[in-house]
Scaffold this active site. Sequence first.
Site, PDB file in Angstrom:
ATOM      1  N   LYS A 198       2.217  10.035   8.105  1.00 56.11           N
ATOM      2  CA  LYS A 198       1.484   9.601   9.299  1.00 56.11           C
ATOM      3  C   LYS A 198       1.949  10.232  10.626  1.00 56.11           C
ATOM      4  O   LYS A 198       1.514  11.315  10.959  1.00 56.11           O
ATOM      5  CB  LYS A 198       1.445   8.076   9.349  1.00 56.11           C
ATOM      6  CG  LYS A 198       0.629   7.508   8.152  1.00 56.11           C
ATOM      7  CD  LYS A 198      -0.062   6.201   8.445  1.00 56.11           C
ATOM      8  CE  LYS A 198      -1.183   5.944   7.449  1.00 56.11           C
ATOM      9  NZ  LYS A 198      -0.810   5.132   6.299  1.00 56.11           N
ATOM     10  N   ASP A 219       9.116   2.739   1.790  1.00 59.38           N
ATOM     11  CA  ASP A 219       7.932   3.515   2.180  1.00 59.38           C
ATOM     12  C   ASP A 219       7.756   3.313   3.687  1.00 59.38           C
ATOM     13  O   ASP A 219       7.238   2.288   4.125  1.00 59.38           O
ATOM     14  CB  ASP A 219       6.716   3.015   1.399  1.00 59.38           C
ATOM     15  CG  ASP A 219       5.427   3.718   1.804  1.00 59.38           C
ATOM     16  OD1 ASP A 219       5.413   4.388   2.867  1.00 59.38           O
ATOM     17  OD2 ASP A 219       4.427   3.598   1.076  1.00 59.38           O
ATOM     18  N   PHE A 267       0.854  -1.191   0.000  1.00 63.92           N
ATOM     19  CA  PHE A 267       0.000   0.000   0.000  1.00 63.92           C
ATOM     20  C   PHE A 267       0.886   1.235   0.000  1.00 63.92           C
ATOM     21  O   PHE A 267       1.720   1.400   0.871  1.00 63.92           O
ATOM     22  CB  PHE A 267      -0.940   0.037   1.203  1.00 63.92           C
ATOM     23  CG  PHE A 267      -1.913   1.179   1.108  1.00 63.92           C
ATOM     24  CD1 PHE A 267      -3.045   1.084   0.305  1.00 63.92           C
ATOM     25  CD2 PHE A 267      -1.679   2.378   1.773  1.00 63.92           C
ATOM     26  CE1 PHE A 267      -3.925   2.152   0.176  1.00 63.92           C
ATOM     27  CE2 PHE A 267      -2.566   3.450   1.653  1.00 63.92           C
ATOM     28  CZ  PHE A 267      -3.687   3.330   0.847  1.00 63.92           C
TER      29      PHE A 267
HETATM   30  C1  LIG Z   1      -1.071   5.391   4.851  1.00 64.88           C
HETATM   31  C2  LIG Z   1      -0.001   4.973   3.939  1.00 64.88           C
HETATM   32  C3  LIG Z   1       0.261   5.683   2.746  1.00 64.88           C
HETATM   33  C4  LIG Z   1      -0.620   6.820   2.275  1.00 64.88           C
HETATM   34  O1  LIG Z   1      -0.543   7.936   3.088  1.00 64.88           O
HETATM   35  P1  LIG Z   1      -1.601   9.136   2.851  1.00 64.88           P
HETATM   36  O2  LIG Z   1      -1.156  10.172   3.837  1.00 64.88           O
HETATM   37  O3  LIG Z   1      -2.953   8.593   3.124  1.00 64.88           O
HETATM   38  O4  LIG Z   1      -1.452   9.572   1.451  1.00 64.88           O
HETATM   39  C5  LIG Z   1       1.337   5.304   1.983  1.00 64.88           C
HETATM   40  N1  LIG Z   1       2.118   4.277   2.346  1.00 64.88           N
HETATM   41  C6  LIG Z   1       1.905   3.567   3.465  1.00 64.88           C
HETATM   42  C7  LIG Z   1       2.833   2.456   3.829  1.00 64.88           C
HETATM   43  C8  LIG Z   1       0.829   3.886   4.295  1.00 64.88           C
HETATM   44  O5  LIG Z   1       0.590   3.153   5.395  1.00 64.88           O
END
Ligand SMILES: *Cc1c(COP(=O)(O)O)cnc(C)c1O
Length: 400
Positions: A258, A229, A144
């Site tokens: 986050k 990420d 994700f």
């Molecule tokens: C939540 C998340 C995203 C997306 O972040 P947003 O602030 O909602 O755009 C991307 N990568 C990972 C691993 C995430 O958990």
Amino acid sequence: MKTQQLVSSAETIALYDQYVMMTYGKQPVVLVRGEGCLAYDAEGKEYLDLVAGIAVNGLGHCPPKVVEAIRKQAGILMHTSNLYYVPGQAQLAKLLCEISGMSKAFFCNSGAEANEAAMKLVKKAAKVSGHPEKCEIVTALKSFHGRTLAAITATGQPKYQKSFTPLVPGYKYIPYNDMEALKDAVDEQTCAIMMEPVQGESGVHPGTVEFMQTARELCDKYGAALIFDEVQTGLGRTGKMFGFQQFGVVPDVMTLAKTLGGGFPIGACLARDNWADVFEPGDHAATFGGNPLACAAAIAAVTEIRDGGWVENADKVGAYFRERLADLPGVTQVRGLGLMIAVDFAQPIAKTLVAKALEAGLIINATSDNTLRFVPPLILTKELVDRAVGAIAGILNSEF
Ligand SMILES: *Cc1c(COP(=O)(O)O)cnc(C)c1O
């Protein structure tokens, strides 16, 4: 407690039904206030919040130092433009580079935007190195990476992609932790491998040391960038400051969002060595990115995570939490690192559990019919773990 003019939960929900696009499957609760690990609804009911804004409220709700920093900065300077220098952005970049070993930062407002920056950076890096053919990005199935078009393309989950084709060309997907598939996918065309250190959204699947080391070796062999990420794993979540520290594998580019702002929106793309100097004026931008208010919040949040002992707390309380969860009836597996935890049940009861828990004053999250995910504040205590596990045990032991 401050008095507040409150509309009822029912009125708020009715307004949503009429005026807000229904992009979320929502829980039937209207939250109006939070403090630490607790949140309160419009009728004053208390909830123990183990979702914490999906790993955003790393220091809990309204952490005093972040609140103070925002209040103070809001009265001084909230926004300029990135056409001008502001002290807070430079200080935050220095702080993040010092704790991560990266060299430079680009600031934006979210995880998806941070990943966009990372993916643009590696594509440009290939072009300036004289290899325009290097334009493929290898990511994992069940990953994700966010909801922009490039981010859903990187996200190896057809359910998020199918309504939005055509996607961005140049992506390859491999099963997470599958070293042979990774070796087969990476070649001279690859400009980056992009991975989460722990897959979060699809149910908390930690990467293996061997897989991450293989990714590192392949990137070195082919001159590709390793992007981690760390939007969810970053800043203490896994019991280390960064997820990459779990593997002894250092990425070239990493993304954060986050927890970074302690509840205030901010994202960052960090890069090291030559990767840090790829972007030039005009290549990339975000109007709000790294503005003084967001940077003040993030400096306060990151400093508190580093100096408050919260990374160690996540490690310790997370281990205790996993131990307690393993004793629940019907549990087949408990996974995770630090305070990024999932529990699988033999029966497809996760969604019912979430609803029953909410009634019992506990906010938890299901990533599938069989799996619960916990990403609580890093300030969680063993006492609150006992309260949560006790509530879940109570539900499991009752008829439902
Ligand atoms: C939540 C998340 C995203 C997306 O972040 P947003 O602030 O909602 O755009 C991307 N990568 C990972 C691993 C995430 O958990």
